[in-house]
Scaffold this motif. Structure first.
Motif, mmCIF file in Angstrom:
data_model
loop_
_atom_site.group_PDB
_atom_site.id
_atom_site.type_symbol
_atom_site.label_atom_id
_atom_site.label_comp_id
_atom_site.label_asym_id
_atom_site.label_seq_id
_atom_site.Cartn_x
_atom_site.Cartn_y
_atom_site.Cartn_z
ATOM 1 N N ILE A 4 36.905 -1.047 -92.666
ATOM 2 C CA ILE A 4 35.585 -1.468 -92.186
ATOM 3 C C ILE A 4 34.580 -0.321 -92.311
ATOM 4 O O ILE A 4 33.428 -0.529 -92.719
ATOM 5 C CB ILE A 4 35.689 -1.945 -90.717
ATOM 6 N N TYR A 38 44.905 0.341 -76.688
ATOM 7 C CA TYR A 38 43.846 -0.157 -77.578
ATOM 8 C C TYR A 38 42.880 -1.053 -76.811
ATOM 9 O O TYR A 38 41.660 -0.889 -76.895
ATOM 10 C CB TYR A 38 44.496 -0.920 -78.737
ATOM 11 N N ASN A 75 37.878 15.841 -87.234
ATOM 12 C CA ASN A 75 38.939 15.057 -86.618
ATOM 13 C C ASN A 75 38.420 14.515 -85.288
ATOM 14 O O ASN A 75 37.893 15.278 -84.468
ATOM 15 C CB ASN A 75 40.183 15.930 -86.397
ATOM 16 N N GLY A 135 36.679 10.825 -92.075
ATOM 17 C CA GLY A 135 37.975 10.177 -91.871
ATOM 18 C C GLY A 135 39.085 11.006 -92.473
ATOM 19 O O GLY A 135 38.851 12.050 -93.094
ATOM 20 N N LEU A 142 39.764 13.858 -82.759
ATOM 21 C CA LEU A 142 40.455 14.417 -81.598
ATOM 22 C C LEU A 142 39.841 15.754 -81.177
ATOM 23 O O LEU A 142 40.287 16.350 -80.199
ATOM 24 C CB LEU A 142 41.941 14.632 -81.932
ATOM 25 N N TYR A 178 40.389 -10.527 -86.538
ATOM 26 C CA TYR A 178 41.205 -9.903 -87.582
ATOM 27 C C TYR A 178 40.438 -9.800 -88.889
ATOM 28 O O TYR A 178 39.959 -10.795 -89.431
ATOM 29 C CB TYR A 178 42.516 -10.669 -87.779
ATOM 30 N N GLY A 189 35.378 7.439 -89.364
ATOM 31 C CA GLY A 189 36.477 6.615 -89.886
ATOM 32 C C GLY A 189 36.037 5.760 -91.059
ATOM 33 O O GLY A 189 36.323 4.562 -91.102
ATOM 34 N N SER A 190 35.370 6.392 -92.040
ATOM 35 C CA SER A 190 34.824 5.598 -93.152
ATOM 36 C C SER A 190 35.504 5.920 -94.477
ATOM 37 O O SER A 190 34.922 5.710 -95.533
ATOM 38 C CB SER A 190 33.311 5.776 -93.250
ATOM 39 N N THR A 191 36.730 6.432 -94.401
ATOM 40 C CA THR A 191 37.468 6.643 -95.649
ATOM 41 C C THR A 191 38.255 5.406 -96.039
ATOM 42 O O THR A 191 38.882 5.384 -97.092
ATOM 43 C CB THR A 191 38.426 7.852 -95.504
ATOM 44 N N SER A 192 38.241 4.381 -95.217
ATOM 45 C CA SER A 192 38.894 3.128 -95.610
ATOM 46 C C SER A 192 38.377 1.978 -94.753
ATOM 47 O O SER A 192 37.589 2.179 -93.816
ATOM 48 C CB SER A 192 40.428 3.243 -95.501
ATOM 49 N N ASN A 250 33.352 4.294 -85.368
ATOM 50 C CA ASN A 250 34.230 3.278 -85.953
ATOM 51 C C ASN A 250 35.698 3.704 -86.034
ATOM 52 O O ASN A 250 36.577 2.848 -86.037
ATOM 53 C CB ASN A 250 33.707 2.938 -87.354
ATOM 54 N N LEU A 307 45.087 -1.755 -93.560
ATOM 55 C CA LEU A 307 45.952 -1.675 -92.377
ATOM 56 C C LEU A 307 46.687 -2.996 -92.113
ATOM 57 O O LEU A 307 47.885 -3.023 -91.842
ATOM 58 C CB LEU A 307 45.043 -1.349 -91.185
ATOM 59 N N ILE A 333 40.703 8.959 -79.613
ATOM 60 C CA ILE A 333 40.080 8.577 -80.903
ATOM 61 C C ILE A 333 39.194 7.346 -80.734
ATOM 62 O O ILE A 333 38.073 7.291 -81.240
ATOM 63 C CB ILE A 333 41.164 8.324 -81.978
HETATM 64 P P1 NAD Z 1 41.546 1.607 -91.131
HETATM 65 O O1 NAD Z 1 42.859 2.182 -90.752
HETATM 66 O O2 NAD Z 1 41.359 1.032 -92.500
HETATM 67 O O3 NAD Z 1 40.392 2.704 -90.866
HETATM 68 C C1 NAD Z 1 40.444 3.601 -89.791
HETATM 69 C C2 NAD Z 1 39.615 4.819 -90.146
HETATM 70 O O4 NAD Z 1 39.667 5.753 -89.047
HETATM 71 C C3 NAD Z 1 40.147 5.564 -91.373
HETATM 72 O O5 NAD Z 1 39.061 6.035 -92.144
HETATM 73 C C4 NAD Z 1 40.907 6.729 -90.753
HETATM 74 O O6 NAD Z 1 40.992 7.862 -91.604
HETATM 75 C C5 NAD Z 1 40.010 7.014 -89.553
HETATM 76 N N1 NAD Z 1 40.684 7.823 -88.539
HETATM 77 C C6 NAD Z 1 41.845 7.575 -87.874
HETATM 78 N N2 NAD Z 1 42.139 8.602 -87.064
HETATM 79 C C7 NAD Z 1 41.149 9.516 -87.207
HETATM 80 C C8 NAD Z 1 40.896 10.803 -86.654
HETATM 81 N N3 NAD Z 1 41.725 11.369 -85.772
HETATM 82 N N4 NAD Z 1 39.765 11.454 -87.034
HETATM 83 C C9 NAD Z 1 38.924 10.930 -87.949
HETATM 84 N N5 NAD Z 1 39.125 9.715 -88.511
HETATM 85 C C10 NAD Z 1 40.224 9.032 -88.142
HETATM 86 O O7 NAD Z 1 41.250 0.497 -90.030
HETATM 87 P P2 NAD Z 1 40.074 -0.593 -89.882
HETATM 88 O O8 NAD Z 1 40.768 -1.883 -89.738
HETATM 89 O O9 NAD Z 1 39.008 -0.434 -90.892
HETATM 90 O O10 NAD Z 1 39.510 -0.156 -88.442
HETATM 91 C C11 NAD Z 1 38.231 0.407 -88.227
HETATM 92 C C12 NAD Z 1 37.773 0.091 -86.812
HETATM 93 O O11 NAD Z 1 37.682 -1.335 -86.667
HETATM 94 C C13 NAD Z 1 38.729 0.560 -85.709
HETATM 95 O O12 NAD Z 1 37.980 1.049 -84.610
HETATM 96 C C14 NAD Z 1 39.475 -0.708 -85.326
HETATM 97 O O13 NAD Z 1 39.933 -0.656 -84.003
HETATM 98 C C15 NAD Z 1 38.377 -1.735 -85.503
HETATM 99 N N6 NAD Z 1 38.850 -3.117 -85.655
HETATM 100 C C16 NAD Z 1 39.622 -3.479 -86.713
HETATM 101 C C17 NAD Z 1 40.041 -4.808 -86.824
HETATM 102 C C18 NAD Z 1 40.912 -5.290 -87.987
HETATM 103 O O14 NAD Z 1 41.410 -6.411 -87.914
HETATM 104 N N7 NAD Z 1 41.089 -4.533 -89.043
HETATM 105 C C19 NAD Z 1 39.669 -5.721 -85.853
HETATM 106 C C20 NAD Z 1 38.868 -5.316 -84.776
HETATM 107 C C21 NAD Z 1 38.462 -3.998 -84.696
#
Ligand code: NAD
Length: 260
Positions: free
Chosen positions: A16, A155, A63, A35, A65, A187, A11-14, A90, A192, A113
């Protein structure tokens, strides 16, 4: 600090995940990014990592999944870069609804996921780490690995599950130079979160600043978003040799959220 290491970040295309990948690359690691998203945008991020930091970056379209594809992502790092030294689980998604209306299909997808994919990737990465007697597994959990919030049943359940998986992984790998820890952000300012603000402001008749402070950050005592760079800096530390004795831990980075 991480020269010669290889990091795989799901999940590193966007958000965190992308910040983790860039921070590891900045420290000299080759990275496998992963991602969903627009192919051209992903390719642009991949090449930017290479040109910004002088490392190699590969993209895996696995993926989360699909168990076979998750295994293939770890294999890609091992065959192309020689190892998967650092694994960051992630990838994650969210759905908000009361339990009695929560679609069962959506529950299953979130558990798959946000939790099962981490188990499958960890399972695939451990043999190579054990052989090298060095490894770092970092799971992006959440403040929701430690406390609940209404309407986020899948979640919160998945993130509490990640906390358990982190502890068991740490115990099973403790004598092999491998650590496993969870990062528990509150947060974080990611696309997102950012995208929700204008609509919420309109729906509630509030200013965007009021939405940030009184709606989104209601649970976060600092009333400030955490940045992705702050979260990534914590991951870099956990991947470093100085963190070799930190394992099985939940690393809160939440502006005081779970202290309340
Ligand atoms: P984001 O939506 O920016 O990134 C999510 C990443 O997961 C993306 O790269 C997306 O392409 C990838 N992804 C989603 N479904 C996928 C799949 N089926 N296969 C492969 N990749 C998939 O969100 P984020 O906020 O950067 O979240 C990253 C992590 O941090 C998550 O686990 C989220 O629960 C956690 N988190 C986020 C926050 C926040 O406030 N943003 C807080 C606590 C935890």
């Amino acid at each position: 600090m991480l020269k010669g290491k290889v990091a795989v970040v799901t999940g590193s295309t966007s958000g965190i995940g992308l910040a983790y990948a860039r921070a590891f690359a900045e420290q000299g690691a080759n990275v496998v990014i992963n991602g969903l998203g627009d192919a051209a945008a992903i390719e642009a991020e991949r090449t930017k990592i290479e040109s910004d930091f002088g490392v190699k970056a590969l993209y895996s379209d696995a993926n989360m999944l699909n168990a076979e594809e998750i295994g293939g992502m770890v294999k890609l790092a091992e065959t192309e870069f020689g190892a998967c030294d650092i694994l960051v689980n992630n990838a994650g998604i969210q759905h908000v609804a009361p339990i009695e209306e929560f679609p069962i299909e959506t529950w299953n997808t979130i558990i798959a996921i946000n939790l099962t994919a981490a188990f499958i990737a960890t399972r695939a990465a451990i043999p190579g780490m054990k052989a090298k007697k060095w490894g770092r597994i970092i799971n992006t959990a959440s403040a929701h690995a430690l406390v609940g919030s209404p309407f986020k049943s899948a979640y919160v359940a998945a993130k509490h599950g990640i906390a358990g998986l982190t502890k068991v992984t740490a115990l099973e790998t403790a004598t092999f130079g491998i650590t496993c820890n969870a990062i528990c952000p509150g947060y974080v300012w990611t696309p997102l979160v950012e995208k929700q603000i204008p609509d919420t402001a309109k729906a509630r008749g509030m200013t965007e600043e009021q939405v940030k402070r009184d709606v989104i950050l209601a649970a976060q005592p600092t009333k400030e978003f955490i940045t992705v760079e702050e979260v990534a800096a914590l991951a870099v530390f956990l991947a470093s040799d100085n963190a070799r004795s930190i394992t099985g831990s939940m690393q809160q980075i939440d502006g005081g959220w779970v202290a309340e």
